[in-house]
Design a protein around this motif. Structure first.
Motif, mmCIF file in Angstrom:
data_model
loop_
_atom_site.group_PDB
_atom_site.id
_atom_site.type_symbol
_atom_site.label_atom_id
_atom_site.label_comp_id
_atom_site.label_asym_id
_atom_site.label_seq_id
_atom_site.Cartn_x
_atom_site.Cartn_y
_atom_site.Cartn_z
ATOM 1 N N SER A 76 10.710 -16.079 21.975
ATOM 2 C CA SER A 76 10.378 -16.459 20.651
ATOM 3 C C SER A 76 11.589 -17.255 20.114
ATOM 4 C CB SER A 76 10.761 -15.112 19.922
ATOM 5 O OG SER A 76 11.728 -14.465 20.374
ATOM 6 N N PHE A 91 1.618 -15.715 28.321
ATOM 7 C CA PHE A 91 1.031 -15.038 27.070
ATOM 8 C C PHE A 91 -0.370 -15.030 26.951
ATOM 9 C CE2 PHE A 91 5.282 -13.913 25.990
ATOM 10 C CZ PHE A 91 5.611 -12.667 25.799
ATOM 11 N N GLY A 256 7.559 -6.740 21.261
ATOM 12 C CA GLY A 256 6.519 -5.923 21.080
ATOM 13 C C GLY A 256 6.817 -4.474 20.734
ATOM 14 N N THR A 259 8.487 -3.789 16.759
ATOM 15 C CA THR A 259 7.483 -4.283 15.930
ATOM 16 C C THR A 259 6.532 -3.402 15.682
ATOM 17 O OG1 THR A 259 6.785 -5.990 17.608
ATOM 18 C CG2 THR A 259 8.214 -6.853 15.994
ATOM 19 N N SER A 263 5.707 -0.965 12.380
ATOM 20 C CA SER A 263 4.427 -0.911 11.455
ATOM 21 C C SER A 263 3.408 0.498 11.591
ATOM 22 C CB SER A 263 3.361 -2.067 12.045
ATOM 23 O OG SER A 263 3.742 -3.097 12.176
ATOM 24 N N HIS A 326 10.847 -21.744 11.881
ATOM 25 C CA HIS A 326 10.792 -22.972 12.825
ATOM 26 C C HIS A 326 11.555 -24.031 12.542
ATOM 27 C CE1 HIS A 326 5.972 -21.709 13.463
ATOM 28 N NE2 HIS A 326 6.857 -20.577 13.203
ATOM 29 N N GLY A 387 2.972 -14.798 11.601
ATOM 30 C CA GLY A 387 3.387 -16.156 11.892
ATOM 31 C C GLY A 387 2.227 -17.300 11.968
ATOM 32 N N GLY A 395 1.324 -11.806 20.952
ATOM 33 C CA GLY A 395 0.979 -10.273 21.192
ATOM 34 C C GLY A 395 0.082 -9.467 19.963
ATOM 35 N N SER A 399 -0.989 -5.801 19.800
ATOM 36 C CA SER A 399 -0.348 -4.945 18.681
ATOM 37 C C SER A 399 -1.432 -4.258 17.642
ATOM 38 C CB SER A 399 0.685 -5.866 17.935
ATOM 39 O OG SER A 399 1.174 -5.094 17.006
ATOM 40 N N ILE A 403 -1.782 -0.225 16.875
ATOM 41 C CA ILE A 403 -1.500 0.247 15.621
ATOM 42 C C ILE A 403 -3.008 0.922 15.096
ATOM 43 C CG2 ILE A 403 -0.969 -0.364 13.006
ATOM 44 C CD1 ILE A 403 0.497 -2.675 13.944
HETATM 45 C C1 HEM Z 1 3.300 -5.583 14.278
HETATM 46 C C2 HEM Z 1 3.612 -6.073 15.544
HETATM 47 C C3 HEM Z 1 3.920 -7.633 15.526
HETATM 48 C C4 HEM Z 1 4.417 -8.294 14.412
HETATM 49 C C5 HEM Z 1 4.624 -8.327 12.835
HETATM 50 C C6 HEM Z 1 4.801 -9.497 15.081
HETATM 51 C C7 HEM Z 1 5.296 -10.641 14.441
HETATM 52 C C8 HEM Z 1 5.667 -11.775 14.930
HETATM 53 C C9 HEM Z 1 6.043 -13.181 14.290
HETATM 54 C C10 HEM Z 1 6.107 -12.837 12.722
HETATM 55 C C11 HEM Z 1 6.486 -13.823 15.238
HETATM 56 C C12 HEM Z 1 6.898 -15.237 14.851
HETATM 57 C C13 HEM Z 1 5.914 -16.252 14.912
HETATM 58 C C14 HEM Z 1 6.137 -17.744 14.411
HETATM 59 O O1 HEM Z 1 7.197 -18.299 14.891
HETATM 60 O O2 HEM Z 1 5.555 -18.243 13.496
HETATM 61 C C15 HEM Z 1 6.341 -13.374 16.611
HETATM 62 C C16 HEM Z 1 6.415 -14.066 17.744
HETATM 63 C C17 HEM Z 1 6.358 -13.453 18.892
HETATM 64 N N1 HEM Z 1 5.565 -12.352 19.282
HETATM 65 FE FE1 HEM Z 1 5.201 -10.799 17.630
HETATM 66 N N2 HEM Z 1 4.841 -9.464 16.385
HETATM 67 C C18 HEM Z 1 4.420 -8.022 16.819
HETATM 68 C C19 HEM Z 1 3.977 -7.539 18.164
HETATM 69 C C20 HEM Z 1 4.164 -8.291 19.246
HETATM 70 C C21 HEM Z 1 3.755 -7.706 20.576
HETATM 71 C C22 HEM Z 1 3.039 -6.385 20.712
HETATM 72 C C23 HEM Z 1 4.145 -8.699 21.559
HETATM 73 C C24 HEM Z 1 3.909 -8.696 22.776
HETATM 74 C C25 HEM Z 1 3.184 -7.888 23.554
HETATM 75 C C26 HEM Z 1 4.910 -9.803 20.788
HETATM 76 C C27 HEM Z 1 5.376 -11.012 21.251
HETATM 77 C C28 HEM Z 1 5.731 -11.967 20.626
HETATM 78 C C29 HEM Z 1 6.204 -13.274 20.832
HETATM 79 C C30 HEM Z 1 6.593 -13.282 22.721
HETATM 80 C C31 HEM Z 1 6.637 -14.045 20.166
HETATM 81 C C32 HEM Z 1 7.464 -15.502 20.295
HETATM 82 C C33 HEM Z 1 6.278 -16.586 20.135
HETATM 83 C C34 HEM Z 1 6.930 -17.889 20.266
HETATM 84 O O3 HEM Z 1 8.033 -18.217 19.798
HETATM 85 O O4 HEM Z 1 6.022 -18.807 20.666
HETATM 86 N N3 HEM Z 1 4.607 -9.517 19.296
HETATM 87 N N4 HEM Z 1 5.705 -12.218 16.337
#
Ligand code: HEM
Length: 467
Positions: A76, A91, A256, A259, A263, A326, A387, A395, A399, A403
């Motif tokens: 991220s 991913f 993951g 977050t 929720s 971003h 996002g 993810g 996720s 949930i």
């Molecule tokens: C309710 C659960 C979750 C919420 C609300 C959430 C929300 C977000 C948000 C807002 C971003 C940023 C997106 C953007 O830059 O526009 C993000 C990025 C990311 N999330 Fe989640 N996420 C959740 C669960 C998960 C899970 C379960 C995983 C992995 C298994 C995960 C892995 C990642 C990764 C690796 C990024 C970075 C993506 C990048 O920068 O290219 N997330 N998430």
């Protein structure tokens, strides 16, 4: 056409102070509320990043020097480039919606464990929820089975997170003077380097742990889908590829677990606060299960009200009120304003959730807003909570399933209620949210979690014994 773009005005903003510029305007608790007010006053154009596909150059992340020296292993936080693309491919292979179908048995098993925990020690509900979400990611990624208390991997990951949170990164001089990265770590003022070395050591331990777990002989025997790391390891052609894979696995846990758990905790808050909504959802679940079994993932399509509750949870208390910022990769023009390369773009997700045109009485928790008059779900899936554009959360499918499964199971087996005082009257639910920085999530709170019936207890015990 840079010279032409350069003549366009910058987006308007509030008057900067003589010495500090707008620094203080940008760092207040719940700063997203202030940003939304500015947008209404036409002070500042906050990008509607739902249109971001047309602005693919907003795919970067800001690259503060401490980030590149210390944190850049997390997917991220990685700046846009070939390494970030490799992470995304991992991913994409492991978490696209089809792959996620194969994780249902693991998710169901971990859901049964969570129900058992809630039955035995309901006051520890927060810990059971975190164990559930962490156990799913680690099992799916590395075939690792989390143990309920003092799990060594969880301890390591928590201590890393704590170290990130506690570090005074913003104050480090290296942010202003990047040349400092070359000074030896023993010099006074090189605290950031000693810290970076400590973190790097812990990250190496984390990678080693995930590697060992994913290559352990027992992993293949599970009879479930091969864990992502074990699946992709044979395709790695260099040490750097292996490292990248393990970094992505570590990122999945960090990004993951908290977050998804937060929720689910907001779901508890909503159910305890609005018993009539809980009752209506329980009736829906009972209609499908007949009260004779626990819900299964295949029931999802038949439970629109439960689905609407999940969407409302994501809208009502967005975990990332300003998304993850971003950065623009090129000079750009947005609504007639000049956005220079390297600008940081904050999507005001909170303002989107409070849009009174789209969401009438936005502060009210009302799942019905996602249903038509005849009870069908509308198209709005609140995807902005995850996002935008090419950096959208990879993810999100996993996720969303975790949930949903936990919510449906809890509705079928338990009543979530506010605590009562000595005279048997309900005490108001006092929930505080961490509202600083970029996330907003509930701090610890108390509620009562009671099995709905003898049958519910029997089902939980049976499933636990079978697993
Ligand atoms: C309710 C659960 C979750 C919420 C609300 C959430 C929300 C977000 C948000 C807002 C971003 C940023 C997106 C953007 O830059 O526009 C993000 C990025 C990311 N999330 Fe989640 N996420 C959740 C669960 C998960 C899970 C379960 C995983 C992995 C298994 C995960 C892995 C990642 C990764 C690796 C990024 C970075 C993506 C990048 O920068 O290219 N997330 N998430």
């Amino acid at each position: 056409n840079k010279p032409h773009i350069g003549k366009l005005p910058y987006p308007p903003g509030p008057t900067p102070s003589f010495i500090w510029g707008n620094r203080n305007d940008l760092s207040a608790p719940r700063v997203w509320v202030r940003y939304a007010k500015w947008a209404n006053e036409q002070h500042l154009v906050l990008a509607d990043l739902q249109q971001e596909d047309n602005h693919s150059q907003f795919v970067g992340r800001c690259s503060r020097v401490t980030r590149t020296t210390v944190e850049s292993v997390a997917t991220s936080l990685r700046v846009y480039g070939p390494e970030w693309r490799k992470h995304r491919r991992i991913f994409q292979q492991g978490f696209k919606s089809d792959s996620c179908l194969e994780y249902r048995p693991v998710q169901t098993k971990k859901m049964h464990d969570m129900l058992y925990g809630l039955l035995r020690t309901p006051d520890d509900f927060k810990s059971h929820v975190y164990t559930y979400t962490g156990a799913i990611v680690l099992s799916v990624m590395a075939g690792y089975n989390v143990v309920p208390n003092n799990d060594p991997y969880v301890k390591l990951a928590e201590s890393l997170l704590e170290a990130f949170r506690a570090a005074p990164m913003a104050k480090w001089k290296i942010n202003m003077f990047p040349i400092l990265r070359y000074i030896p770590s023993w010099l006074p003022g090189a605290g950031f380097k000693r810290y970076a070395n400590l973190i790097k050591g812990q990250l190496a331990q984390q990678r080693e742990f995930l590697f060992k777990s994913a290559t352990a002989p027992s992993v293949e025997v599970e009879g479930e889908r091969t864990p992502v790391v074990a699946d992709l390891l044979p395709g790695c052609s260099s040490d750097s590829d292996v490292r990248m894979l393990l970094e992505a696995a570590g990122s999945a846990y960090t990004a993951g677990t908290g977050t998804t758990a937060s929720s689910i905790l907001v779901f508890f808050v909503a159910m305890a606060s609005f018993p009539e909504i809980q009752k209506k959802a329980q009736e829906e679940v009972d209609r499908v299960t007949g009260g004779q079994r626990l819900p299964e993932y295949d029931d999802r399509a038949h439970l629109p009200y439960t689905e609407a509750i999940i969407r409302e949870v994501l809208r009502w208390r967005p975990l990332f009120p300003l998304g993850l910022p971003h950065a623009s990769m090129e000079d750009d023009v947005y609504s007639g304003y000049y956005i220079p390369k390297g600008s940081i773009i904050y999507p005001n997700v909170w303002a989107m959730t409070r849009d009174p045109v789209k969401y009438k009485d936005p502060e009210i928790f009302n799942p019905d807003r996602f249903l038509t008059e005849t009870g069908e779900l509308i198209d709005d899936e609140v995807t902005y909570a995850f996002g935008f554009g090419r950096r959208i959360c990879p993810g999100r499918h996993l996720s969303s399933a975790s949930i949903w499964l936990s919510a449906a199971a809890i509705l079928s087996a338990f009543d979530v209620e506010r605590k009562k005082d000595e005279s048997g009257c309900y005490i108001p639910l006092d929930v505080k949210y961490v509202d600083k920085g970029i996330t907003s999530h509930p701090l610890s709170f108390q509620c009562t979690i009671l099995p709905r019936s003898e049958k519910a207890v029997q089902l939980i015990l049976e499933r636990h014994a079978e697993d």
